[in-house]
Design a protein around this motif. Structure first.
Motif, PDB file in Angstrom:
ATOM      1  N   SER A  10       0.800  -1.224   0.000  1.00 55.37           N
ATOM      2  CA  SER A  10       0.000   0.000   0.000  1.00 55.37           C
ATOM      3  C   SER A  10       0.833   1.275   0.000  1.00 55.37           C
ATOM      4  CB  SER A  10      -0.951   0.005   1.207  1.00 55.37           C
ATOM      5  OG  SER A  10      -0.205  -0.057   2.390  1.00 55.37           O
ATOM      6  N   ARG A  13       5.750   4.400  -2.869  1.00 54.90           N
ATOM      7  CA  ARG A  13       6.614   5.570  -3.049  1.00 54.90           C
ATOM      8  C   ARG A  13       8.062   5.149  -2.873  1.00 54.90           C
ATOM      9  NH1 ARG A  13       7.522   7.844   2.519  1.00 54.90           N
ATOM     10  NH2 ARG A  13       6.561   6.273   3.847  1.00 54.90           N
ATOM     11  N   ASN A  49     -12.359   3.686 -11.034  1.00 59.49           N
ATOM     12  CA  ASN A  49     -11.576   4.793 -10.478  1.00 59.49           C
ATOM     13  C   ASN A  49     -10.400   4.278  -9.643  1.00 59.49           C
ATOM     14  OD1 ASN A  49     -13.429   3.884  -8.516  1.00 59.49           O
ATOM     15  ND2 ASN A  49     -13.403   5.863  -7.463  1.00 59.49           N
ATOM     16  N   ARG A  50     -10.574   3.177  -8.942  1.00 58.31           N
ATOM     17  CA  ARG A  50      -9.471   2.596  -8.155  1.00 58.31           C
ATOM     18  C   ARG A  50      -8.399   2.003  -9.066  1.00 58.31           C
ATOM     19  NH1 ARG A  50     -11.758  -0.093  -2.621  1.00 58.31           N
ATOM     20  NH2 ARG A  50     -12.920   1.724  -1.940  1.00 58.31           N
ATOM     21  N   ARG A  51      -8.828   1.369 -10.157  1.00 56.42           N
ATOM     22  CA  ARG A  51      -7.850   0.822 -11.113  1.00 56.42           C
ATOM     23  C   ARG A  51      -7.023   1.947 -11.716  1.00 56.42           C
ATOM     24  NH1 ARG A  51     -12.155  -2.456 -12.878  1.00 56.42           N
ATOM     25  NH2 ARG A  51     -12.395  -1.122 -14.713  1.00 56.42           N
ATOM     26  N   ALA A  52      -7.683   3.056 -12.073  1.00 60.43           N
ATOM     27  CA  ALA A  52      -6.970   4.196 -12.656  1.00 60.43           C
ATOM     28  C   ALA A  52      -5.996   4.804 -11.645  1.00 60.43           C
ATOM     29  CB  ALA A  52      -7.963   5.247 -13.138  1.00 60.43           C
ATOM     30  N   PHE A  53      -6.438   4.959 -10.409  1.00 66.79           N
ATOM     31  CA  PHE A  53      -5.567   5.506  -9.367  1.00 66.79           C
ATOM     32  C   PHE A  53      -4.361   4.596  -9.146  1.00 66.79           C
ATOM     33  CE2 PHE A  53      -4.397   5.955  -4.839  1.00 66.79           C
ATOM     34  CZ  PHE A  53      -3.993   7.286  -4.862  1.00 66.79           C
ATOM     35  N   LEU A  54      -4.593   3.287  -9.081  1.00 67.24           N
ATOM     36  CA  LEU A  54      -3.493   2.342  -8.894  1.00 67.24           C
ATOM     37  C   LEU A  54      -2.528   2.403 -10.069  1.00 67.24           C
ATOM     38  CD1 LEU A  54      -2.071   0.075  -7.365  1.00 67.24           C
ATOM     39  CD2 LEU A  54      -3.635  -1.547  -8.481  1.00 67.24           C
ATOM     40  N   ASP A  56      -1.865   4.924 -11.990  1.00 69.21           N
ATOM     41  CA  ASP A  56      -1.079   6.155 -11.850  1.00 69.21           C
ATOM     42  C   ASP A  56      -0.005   6.002 -10.772  1.00 69.21           C
ATOM     43  OD1 ASP A  56      -2.564   7.392 -13.837  1.00 69.21           O
ATOM     44  OD2 ASP A  56      -3.800   8.562 -12.438  1.00 69.21           O
ATOM     45  N   CYS A  57      -0.372   5.405  -9.649  1.00 70.23           N
ATOM     46  CA  CYS A  57       0.587   5.210  -8.549  1.00 70.23           C
ATOM     47  C   CYS A  57       1.727   4.281  -8.971  1.00 70.23           C
ATOM     48  CB  CYS A  57      -0.115   4.647  -7.323  1.00 70.23           C
ATOM     49  SG  CYS A  57      -1.224   5.812  -6.524  1.00 70.23           S
ATOM     50  N   SER A  60       4.048   6.104 -11.358  1.00 73.31           N
ATOM     51  CA  SER A  60       4.893   7.035 -10.607  1.00 73.31           C
ATOM     52  C   SER A  60       6.000   6.293  -9.850  1.00 73.31           C
ATOM     53  CB  SER A  60       4.031   7.841  -9.638  1.00 73.31           C
ATOM     54  OG  SER A  60       4.818   8.707  -8.867  1.00 73.31           O
TER      55      SER A  60
END
Length: 150
Positions: A10, A13, A49-54, A56-57, A60
């Motif tokens: 989770s 970074r 929306n969760r798939r898209a956020f993941l 992107d993360c 990054s």
């Protein structure tokens, strides 16, 4: 050459990342790994929306790793099976993961502790990553955990 695997769960970074730091300090080569777990979809955590956020993360995270000379390895399937597979493929002797507070995370850690030795590696769980006090150290009187309802 010593190799360690960092299982990202989770905390996606590279800056101020204690799990990654411990792996880099303890091995000559580090394999950063994220496993797309089909259990998350089955539990209802697979909304668009969760798939898209993941996505992107993860992009990054991969960018940050590439800036430092590495790259993110992404696998799909049962997390424990995939970690063991990467351990065998890389020759890693150590797997680092952030300790989780959920029942799911505890089961994953238990399975990793059980199955990693057969793959030739040991597990290091970094408890201080997500909480100030290790999970389970403090509990209300007469209970084994806190429950929060909103």
């Amino acid at each position: 050459m010593s190799v360690a695997v960092v299982l990202f769960t989770s905390d996606l970074r590279v800056h101020d990342q204690p799990v990654l730091r411990a792996a880099v300090d303890g091995a000559e080569e580090v394999v950063p790994l994220f496993v797309r777990d089909p259990g998350m979809a089955a539990a209802g955590f697979d909304a668009p929306n969760r798939r898209a956020f993941l996505a992107d993360c993860l992009a990054s995270l991969d960018t940050g790793l590439r800036e430092r000379g590495g790259r993110l390895v992404i696998r799909s399937g049962d997390p424990v099976e995939q970690v063991c597979r990467v351990v065998r493929e890389s020759g890693a002797r150590q797997v680092h993961v952030a300790g989780g507070v959920s029942r799911y995370a505890a089961r994953r850690e238990e399975r990793l502790r059980t199955e990693l030795p057969a793959a030739g590696a040991a597990l290091t769980v970094h408890d201080a990553v997500v909480t100030a006090v290790p999970p389970g150290q403090i509990a209300p009187a007469g209970r084994d955990h806190f429950a929060v309802f909103t």
